[in-house]
Motif scaffolding. Structure first.
Motif, PDB file in Angstrom:
ATOM      1  N   GLN A 212     -15.907  -5.803 -44.832  1.00 57.40           N
ATOM      2  CA  GLN A 212     -16.254  -5.060 -46.031  1.00 57.40           C
ATOM      3  C   GLN A 212     -17.763  -4.936 -46.121  1.00 57.40           C
ATOM      4  OE1 GLN A 212     -14.051  -6.733 -49.479  1.00 57.40           O
ATOM      5  NE2 GLN A 212     -13.613  -4.607 -49.907  1.00 57.40           N
TER       6      GLN A 212
ATOM      7  N   TYR B  69     -28.079   6.013 -48.933  1.00 60.92           N
ATOM      8  CA  TYR B  69     -27.725   6.755 -50.148  1.00 60.92           C
ATOM      9  C   TYR B  69     -26.577   6.028 -50.805  1.00 60.92           C
ATOM     10  CZ  TYR B  69     -27.377  10.937 -53.068  1.00 60.92           C
ATOM     11  OH  TYR B  69     -27.408  11.824 -54.113  1.00 60.92           O
TER      12      TYR B  69
ATOM     13  N   LEU C 223     -23.882   5.670 -54.298  1.00 61.79           N
ATOM     14  CA  LEU C 223     -23.220   6.468 -55.324  1.00 61.79           C
ATOM     15  C   LEU C 223     -22.303   5.576 -56.153  1.00 61.79           C
ATOM     16  CD1 LEU C 223     -22.812   7.927 -52.221  1.00 61.79           C
ATOM     17  CD2 LEU C 223     -22.474   9.883 -53.713  1.00 61.79           C
TER      18      LEU C 223
ATOM     19  N   SER D  35     -23.729   5.129 -48.163  1.00 63.85           N
ATOM     20  CA  SER D  35     -23.554   6.032 -47.019  1.00 63.85           C
ATOM     21  C   SER D  35     -24.785   6.065 -46.120  1.00 63.85           C
ATOM     22  CB  SER D  35     -23.229   7.448 -47.497  1.00 63.85           C
ATOM     23  OG  SER D  35     -24.368   8.051 -48.068  1.00 63.85           O
TER      24      SER D  35
ATOM     25  N   ASP E  32     -21.313   7.960 -42.226  1.00 65.15           N
ATOM     26  CA  ASP E  32     -20.252   7.155 -42.810  1.00 65.15           C
ATOM     27  C   ASP E  32     -20.497   6.940 -44.293  1.00 65.15           C
ATOM     28  OD1 ASP E  32     -18.835   3.859 -41.950  1.00 65.15           O
ATOM     29  OD2 ASP E  32     -17.955   5.648 -42.856  1.00 65.15           O
ATOM     30  N   MET E  33     -19.425   6.851 -45.067  1.00 60.01           N
ATOM     31  CA  MET E  33     -19.507   6.438 -46.471  1.00 60.01           C
ATOM     32  C   MET E  33     -18.480   5.344 -46.682  1.00 60.01           C
ATOM     33  SD  MET E  33     -19.116   8.548 -50.077  1.00 60.01           S
ATOM     34  CE  MET E  33     -20.559   9.574 -49.813  1.00 60.01           C
ATOM     35  N   ARG E  34     -18.926   4.229 -47.212  1.00 57.10           N
ATOM     36  CA  ARG E  34     -18.045   3.089 -47.456  1.00 57.10           C
ATOM     37  C   ARG E  34     -17.983   2.812 -48.954  1.00 57.10           C
ATOM     38  NH1 ARG E  34     -15.987   0.143 -42.815  1.00 57.10           N
ATOM     39  NH2 ARG E  34     -16.714   1.381 -41.054  1.00 57.10           N
ATOM     40  N   PHE E  35     -16.802   2.393 -49.375  1.00 60.35           N
ATOM     41  CA  PHE E  35     -16.572   2.137 -50.788  1.00 60.35           C
ATOM     42  C   PHE E  35     -16.289   0.663 -51.038  1.00 60.35           C
ATOM     43  CE2 PHE E  35     -16.220   6.348 -52.724  1.00 60.35           C
ATOM     44  CZ  PHE E  35     -16.142   7.154 -51.601  1.00 60.35           C
TER      45      PHE E  35
END
Lengths: 110, 114
Positions: A2, A32, A34, A93, A97-100
């Motif tokens: 994670q 970046y 969010l 990000s 890639d963008m990880r949550f």
């Protein structure tokens, strides 16, 4: 693995008070960040974001703070309203890639 | 509203059956994504597409395939559904211009595999 962590599954605050949601990340390549808000039976909606070249971004009642050295960001909601009750996802990000995070359920009590 | 429609909204199926979920967008976005949302895991990327017939795997792609024969449609297929694929599935598109760093999501498909 994670790479984005929201360690508080839930948060409860009183209407009118400040809500602070926290997020930590491990990948220093993220540039970046969010926050998304999600109501039941709906898709996540974009709330606010911040670039790694800044340490603060404000939009009305919502402010996001970024501490790059600590790899930590937070979302402040002031004043909190009952309509803010939702699940909040932090995301990070890089160009590929963008990880949550796993999300934090915010409950604002009247 | 980024003009994203997911279908079906709800699906119940049996283990071992094939399932296809559809994502349709009306604004000619190049990048499209499929995520699944599970408690304790947040949103995890399954597959994404960067153009017609151009797709790539995400973090949790095993057991899933995708196709994109037209710009507006991105299909997610579970060839042989398993109970571990019970989840909420979200399609997303990447914004353009000043929104190029953001993803915009559809309303989701609740899939139950019994």
């Amino acid at each position: 693995d994670q790479q984005v962590k929201q360690n508080s599954p839930s948060l409860s605050v009183q209407e009118g008070r400040i809500s602070i949601l926290n997020c930590d990340y491990t990948n220093s390549m993220f540039d970046y960040f969010l926050w998304y808000k999600k109501y039941p039976a709906e898709g996540p909606t974009f709330l606010i974001s911040i670039s790694s070249i800044k340490d603060k971004n404000e939009d009305g009642r919502f402010t996001v703070f970024l501490n790059k050295s600590a790899k930590h960001l937070s979302l402040h909601i002031v004043p909190s309203q009952p309509g803010d009750s939702a699940v909040y996802f932090c995301a990070a990000s890089d160009p590929d890639d963008m990880r949550f995070g796993a999300g934090t359920r915010l409950t604002v009590k009247p | 509203d980024a003009g994203i429609t997911q279908s079906p909204r709800h699906k119940v199926t049996e283990t071992g059956t094939p399932v296809t979920l559809r994502c349709h967008q009306t604004e000619n976005h190049r990048y499209m994504y499929w995520y699944r949302q599970d408690p304790g895991h947040g949103l995890r990327l399954i597959h994404y597409s960067y153009g017609v017939k151009d797709t790539d795997k995400g973090e949790v792609s095993d057991g899933y395939s995708v196709s994109r024969s037209k710009t507006e449609d991105f299909l997610l297929t579970l060839e042989s559904a398993t109970s571990s694929q019970t989840s909420v599935y979200f399609c997303a598109i990447r914004g353009r211009g000043g929104d190029g760093e953001k993803l915009f999501f559809g309303s989701g498909t609740q899939l139950s595999v019994l």
